[in-house]
Design a protein around this motif. Sequence first.
Motif, PDB file in Angstrom:
ATOM      1  N   LEU A  72       0.823  -1.205   0.000  1.00 46.94           N
ATOM      2  CA  LEU A  72       0.000   0.000   0.000  1.00 46.94           C
ATOM      3  C   LEU A  72       0.860   1.260   0.000  1.00 46.94           C
ATOM      4  N   ARG A  73       1.975   1.217   0.714  1.00 48.78           N
ATOM      5  CA  ARG A  73       2.866   2.378   0.740  1.00 48.78           C
ATOM      6  C   ARG A  73       3.410   2.650  -0.674  1.00 48.78           C
ATOM      7  N   THR A  74       3.778   1.584  -1.367  1.00 46.77           N
ATOM      8  CA  THR A  74       4.252   1.730  -2.736  1.00 46.77           C
ATOM      9  C   THR A  74       3.139   2.234  -3.644  1.00 46.77           C
ATOM     10  N   GLN A  75       1.942   1.724  -3.421  1.00 43.45           N
ATOM     11  CA  GLN A  75       0.772   2.141  -4.192  1.00 43.45           C
ATOM     12  C   GLN A  75       0.516   3.635  -4.026  1.00 43.45           C
ATOM     13  N   ILE A  76       0.529   4.095  -2.809  1.00 45.63           N
ATOM     14  CA  ILE A  76       0.268   5.505  -2.525  1.00 45.63           C
ATOM     15  C   ILE A  76       1.383   6.376  -3.083  1.00 45.63           C
ATOM     16  N   ILE A 142     -13.363   3.816  -4.409  1.00 41.19           N
ATOM     17  CA  ILE A 142     -12.010   3.800  -4.968  1.00 41.19           C
ATOM     18  C   ILE A 142     -12.047   3.411  -6.442  1.00 41.19           C
ATOM     19  N   ASP A 143     -12.893   2.447  -6.787  1.00 41.32           N
ATOM     20  CA  ASP A 143     -13.077   2.118  -8.210  1.00 41.32           C
ATOM     21  C   ASP A 143     -13.481   3.363  -8.999  1.00 41.32           C
ATOM     22  N   GLN A 187      -7.006   6.124  -0.456  1.00 42.40           N
ATOM     23  CA  GLN A 187      -6.168   4.955  -0.187  1.00 42.40           C
ATOM     24  C   GLN A 187      -5.329   5.147   1.069  1.00 42.40           C
ATOM     25  N   GLN A 188      -4.838   6.359   1.262  1.00 44.81           N
ATOM     26  CA  GLN A 188      -3.951   6.614   2.393  1.00 44.81           C
ATOM     27  C   GLN A 188      -4.693   6.638   3.722  1.00 44.81           C
ATOM     28  N   ILE A 197      -4.034  -1.001   8.585  1.00 44.96           N
ATOM     29  CA  ILE A 197      -2.640  -0.888   8.181  1.00 44.96           C
ATOM     30  C   ILE A 197      -2.117   0.498   8.545  1.00 44.96           C
ATOM     31  N   GLN A 198      -0.911   0.542   9.102  1.00 46.93           N
ATOM     32  CA  GLN A 198      -0.234   1.801   9.363  1.00 46.93           C
ATOM     33  C   GLN A 198       0.657   2.124   8.168  1.00 46.93           C
ATOM     34  N   ILE A 199       0.319   3.188   7.431  1.00 49.13           N
ATOM     35  CA  ILE A 199       1.061   3.503   6.218  1.00 49.13           C
ATOM     36  C   ILE A 199       2.401   4.158   6.530  1.00 49.13           C
TER      37      ILE A 199
END
Length: 207
Positions: A72-76, A142-143, A187-188, A197-199
């Motif tokens: 998710l971090r990479t995604q953001i 999100i979609d 997302q974040q 999840i902790q980003i």
Amino acid sequence: TAFEYVLFDQSVALAEKHDRYCPLLTGIAGHQLALSESVLALWNEPGGMLAQLRDFPNERYATADEGLAAILRTQITGVDVLKKKLGTPMGRLNQGVAQPYQAEAWRSRQSIENLQASLQGAQAVWERVRSLVSDAALVKDIDQAYADVANQLAALPAPLMELVQAPQHSETLTTLYAALDNLENRQQTELARNLNIQIGFNANDGD
């Protein structure tokens, strides 16, 4: 960047010694191919990144949640990079003064196509994550956020370096930037909260 410069910059087109360009382009292309093959090999090798995102615990991640947080971090970060690629030529980092030559691939007039490809890459990751989300309304939001950005990119009427210099397109670009910002924030905050999840920081924090 060097590849694009040789192929599309007018000063190169008018220069002499064109016979030197083909070996240079071949060398750049071969180097990019070698880098891609190396990354793929590192991804697939025993104990590589693919295994570390599948089998827990391992030397990088103690739990599946830690692996998911990294994804998710990479995604953001990817969506944040999209914002920078749009916002910098718009002048958002320069007191509103457009910087058209800061647009990625401005010589080849492919800036928007590059943004579209980056968005597709980010969305591909989201498609693999969305089955983990328990909130159907959030998945739909999100979609829709991805669809909004994609539709606005597809509707842009000219290359980015031209659009940022035309005042009549300022509102269109501002709306697109806001759509990217909405996608990143959902997302974040909301997605990370739903997945517990902790980003934390991403690779662009501190720029």
